[in-house]
Design a protein around this motif. Structure first.
Motif, PDB file in Angstrom:
ATOM      1  N   SER A  34     -31.190 -15.608  60.211  1.00  0.00           N
ATOM      2  CA  SER A  34     -30.893 -16.870  59.544  1.00  0.00           C
ATOM      3  C   SER A  34     -31.405 -16.916  58.109  1.00  0.00           C
ATOM      4  CB  SER A  34     -31.496 -18.039  60.332  1.00  0.00           C
ATOM      5  OG  SER A  34     -32.891 -18.106  60.150  1.00  0.00           O
ATOM      6  N   SER A  84     -37.748 -19.745  62.106  1.00  0.00           N
ATOM      7  CA  SER A  84     -36.281 -19.822  62.032  1.00  0.00           C
ATOM      8  C   SER A  84     -35.706 -21.211  62.247  1.00  0.00           C
ATOM      9  CB  SER A  84     -35.662 -18.862  63.064  1.00  0.00           C
ATOM     10  OG  SER A  84     -35.997 -17.528  62.751  1.00  0.00           O
ATOM     11  N   GLY A 121     -34.858 -18.686  58.053  1.00  0.00           N
ATOM     12  CA  GLY A 121     -35.863 -17.789  58.608  1.00  0.00           C
ATOM     13  C   GLY A 121     -36.281 -16.726  57.610  1.00  0.00           C
ATOM     14  N   GLY A 132     -34.969 -11.590  62.117  1.00  0.00           N
ATOM     15  CA  GLY A 132     -33.995 -12.642  62.387  1.00  0.00           C
ATOM     16  C   GLY A 132     -32.756 -12.514  61.510  1.00  0.00           C
TER      17      GLY A 132
END
Length: 401
Positions: free
Chosen positions: A376, A75, A379, A374
């Motif tokens: 993001s 990430s 990521g 995650g």
């Protein structure tokens, strides 16, 4: 070759092969510790049971801090996933000798709204609105194996306009929103720039807007074979009362006029190795209106007539209908610019979508393609990139065994 359903997690003897492959595919990572963590991540995807959470992936190591380290590597690191994908694509292009680039949508239902690109979207195949994340994968596919090499995330402009959400997901400034059909096109065009040999683009486009696909692939000079709905409107000569009349009609109606031309074609089912099937197939020349007459070059291209009439009608295409021997109505409708290809090869190309579906179900899901937890943008891209590497290694290991 073994059925993909016979795949198993790597034995100890296979781990050296994983190390060598990662050494090649992850060579672009600038630092030695990044390459080491990349290999650990891929090994975790291949060996850890159940959902591929960071905690589960860390069990493949003896480091108590591995979960946090791997999370940072995915990430928050800086390595370029595009270069890894290009390396994977070139590697598999040599080993698989793929017959097609198959585009497949991947929908991941989500409970929250914070993961990158998640929004409520209507899913025609399900007939309902689903809170989900959607992406498109480009797969290199042959009759015996398929693997994803590129991914494009679908992100709506509305989602990107929320500056707080965009900042939290670390979406880069040059990402201005790519949804649905645009994401499918980008997955193809980006891979086409990697120097791998172009192949026919095969895609189930029944629920897509066709103009962006047809026009983008035509402009790029790529052959395509798109599954379309029976209601798709096309131009055809002789579809009216007179042979010289040109009229617009639905694909299903046009293929109904071509029923007498049906011929049986035998094909081997990619999803059931060794299983032979027979379908009735009929081709029909049609035209895509309001599109410049630009044909792809190569062995799939048809001969140019140069006639004023053809140019006025638009882009010449072949409409391919597939019937089951016991059914009256057409079962599948395909549209292609490979007007010089026989209907037998076209049917067999269309069946490669079954190869991709099988390998996605039995390999991609098992190596955690949909398991990224995650939120993001970087990521997500790094996870699906390394999951694609794990998919390729599992698939290649199965072929060797």
């Amino acid at each position: 070759m073994l059925d993909v359903r016979e795949t198993s997690r790597p034995r100890r003897a296979d781990l050296d092969t994983v190390s060598r492959a990662c050494g090649t595919l992850l060579a672009s990572l600038p630092r030695a510790d990044q390459r080491r963590k990349g290999e650990l991540y891929v090994r975790g995807l291949l060996t850890s049971p159940g959902r591929k959470t960071m905690r589960n992936l860390a069990t493949s190591t003896d480091d108590p801090a591995a979960a946090q380290s791997l999370h940072h590597f995915i990430s928050c690191s800086t390595w370029d996933w595009t270069v890894v994908r290009a390396s994977l694509a070139r590697h598999l292009d040599r080993l698989l000798s793929p017959r097609a680039w198959v585009v497949r949508s991947m929908l991941v239902p989500k409970t929250g709204r914070h993961s990158v690109g998640v929004e409520r979207r209507y899913v025609p195949a399900l007939g309902e609105t689903v809170n989900s994340q959607q992406s498109y994968g480009l797969w290199l596919a042959s009759e015996t194996a398929a693997a994803p090499v590129n991914w494009q995330l679908s992100i709506g402009k509305g989602w990107l306009q929320d500056n707080r959400t965009r900042t939290r997901a670390t979406v880069p400034e040059d990402e201005d929103g790519t949804t649905g059909d645009g994401a499918a096109v980008q997955a193809v065009l980006k891979a086409a720039a990697w120097g791998i040999e172009p192949r026919p683009v095969v895609m189930d486009a029944r629920y897509s807007a066709l103009p962006p696909l047809v026009e983008a692939f035509t402009a790029a000079g790529l052959p395509f074979l798109l599954r379309v709905s029976g209601g798709c409107t096309l131009l055809a000569a002789g579809a009216g009362q007179g042979e010289n009349r040109v009229s617009a009609a639905s694909a299903e109606h046009l293929l109904g006029l071509a029923r007498a031309q049906r011929r049986p074609v035998e094909w081997i089912d990619p999803a059931s190795p060794g299983a032979r099937r027979t379908s009735l197939v009929a081709p029909l020349q049609v035209y895509w209106p309001s599109t410049p007459d630009a044909r792809p070059s190569g062995p799939y291209a048809g001969s140019a007539t140069g006639s004023t009439r053809t140019a006025a009608l638009g882009l010449p295409l072949t409409l391919l209908g597939k019937w089951q021997t016991y059914e009256r109505g057409v079962r599948q409708v395909w549209l292609t610019n490979m007007t010089g290809a026989g209907y037998g090869p076209l049917l067999r190309l269309s069946r490669l979508t079954r190869r991709v579906e099988a390998d996605f179900s039995y390999i991609s899901l098992d190596v955690g393609m949909q398991d990224f937890e995650g939120r993001s943008y970087p990521g997500w891209h790094r996870h699906v990139t390394l999951a694609s590497v794990a998919h390729a290694l599992r698939m290649l290991g199965t072929r060797r065994r």
